[in-house]
Design an enzyme around this catalytic site. Structure first.
Site, PDB file in Angstrom:
ATOM      1  N   SER A 138       0.845  -1.194   0.000  1.00  0.00           N
ATOM      2  CA  SER A 138       0.000   0.000   0.000  1.00  0.00           C
ATOM      3  C   SER A 138       0.880   1.243   0.000  1.00  0.00           C
ATOM      4  CB  SER A 138      -0.891   0.014   1.245  1.00  0.00           C
ATOM      5  OG  SER A 138      -1.605   1.237   1.348  1.00  0.00           O
ATOM      6  N   TYR A 179      -1.839  -0.266  10.666  1.00  0.00           N
ATOM      7  CA  TYR A 179      -1.940  -0.687   9.266  1.00  0.00           C
ATOM      8  C   TYR A 179      -0.713  -0.249   8.478  1.00  0.00           C
ATOM      9  CZ  TYR A 179      -3.642  -1.125   4.489  1.00  0.00           C
ATOM     10  OH  TYR A 179      -3.775  -1.455   3.155  1.00  0.00           O
TER      11      TYR A 179
END
Length: 263
Positions: free
Chosen positions: A143, A156
């Site tokens: 990501s 995250y």
């Protein structure tokens, strides 16, 4: 002939979102697919779609990537049934946005088990077979959050920083074995991922101008198969932003904090 036609490609997290779209695009191109996720019913529907629309060869193997024993059993079974895997796409993962001081650590531990440790173990076991076969390609879906952190995404972002760092080191280790490692770093993608990551909808509201479709991310991922690309950053505007973030960290911290603290 398309570079993925006839290739054996294993996709984790294949029951929805990017993984589901990868299955359809690769099935259309003639790949033989192994699809894994926790939900057997959802995987069955994806398989039926691949077979009905594209007459694809598809093996469904339900698996929880947070469970090392489940991964070990899956790789052993798949190897016996199909043989060597040409491409592994580690797509399984989840996220949750919350202020770190209020974070439930059991959720943090599980996120690392799924997003990082499960990905690493899958990569290790499959790469051993790729080494014996003399070729392979591992694609890890990370990501942009692993390059540019935002408020309330500490856990995250940490998992995705770990995936990028792991991939960069693994690429160097496997180069002499003719195994390529590519990291795909998308920005926010319009998938069920956000049902858990951002229940309030505030995060998506802040990044609405940058939200990508699962179809687009899958298309760019498929395009990277068989290439020597180190990483694919999406969208390209965020790729530029990640470079500026590294060059001008203090200014970037101020801008990111301001943007993501909008009410």
């Amino acid at each position: 002939m398309d570079k993925v036609q006839g290739k054996v490609i294993w996709i984790t997290g294949a029951s929805s979102g990017i993984g589901e779209e990868l299955a359809y695009q690769l099935a259309e191109k003639g790949a033989t697919l192994i699809l894994s996720a926790r939900s057997a019913n959802k995987l069955k529907k994806v398989k039926e779609e691949c077979v009905t629309r594209f007459s694809a060869q598809v093996l469904v193997y339900p698996m929880d990537v947070s469970d090392p024993e489940a991964i070990k059993a899956a790789v052993s079974t798949v190897s016996e049934k199909i043989g060597s895997i040409d491409v592994l796409i580690n797509n399984a993962g989840f996220g949750h946005t919350q202020a770190f001081l209020d974070y439930d650590f059991s959720r943090a531990e599980n996120m690392f088990k799924v997003n990082v440790l499960g990905l690493m173990y899958m990569s290790q076991l499959v790469a051993r077979d790729m080494k014996q076969a003399g070729a392979g390609h591992i694609i890890n879906i990370a990501s942009i959050a692993g390059k540019v952190a935002t408020p309330k995404s500490a856990v995250y972002s940490a998992t995705k920083f770990a995936v990028i760092g792991f991939s960069n080191a693994l690429r160097l280790e496997l180069k002499d074995n003719n195994i390529q490692v590519t990291t795909v770093n998308p920005g926010p993608v319009d998938t069920p991922f956000f049902d858990e990551f951002d229940p309030s909808g505030e995060y998506l509201k802040n990044v609405s101008s940058m939200v990508l479709s699962a179809e687009y991310v899958a298309h760019e991922t498929v395009a990277a198969i068989g290439t020597k690309k180190r990483e694919v950053n999406l969208p390209r505007s965020l790729s530029v932003a990640s470079k500026l973030y590294a060059l001008f960290p203090l200014i970037s911290d101020f801008l990111v904090r301001t943007a993501f603290n909008k009410k």
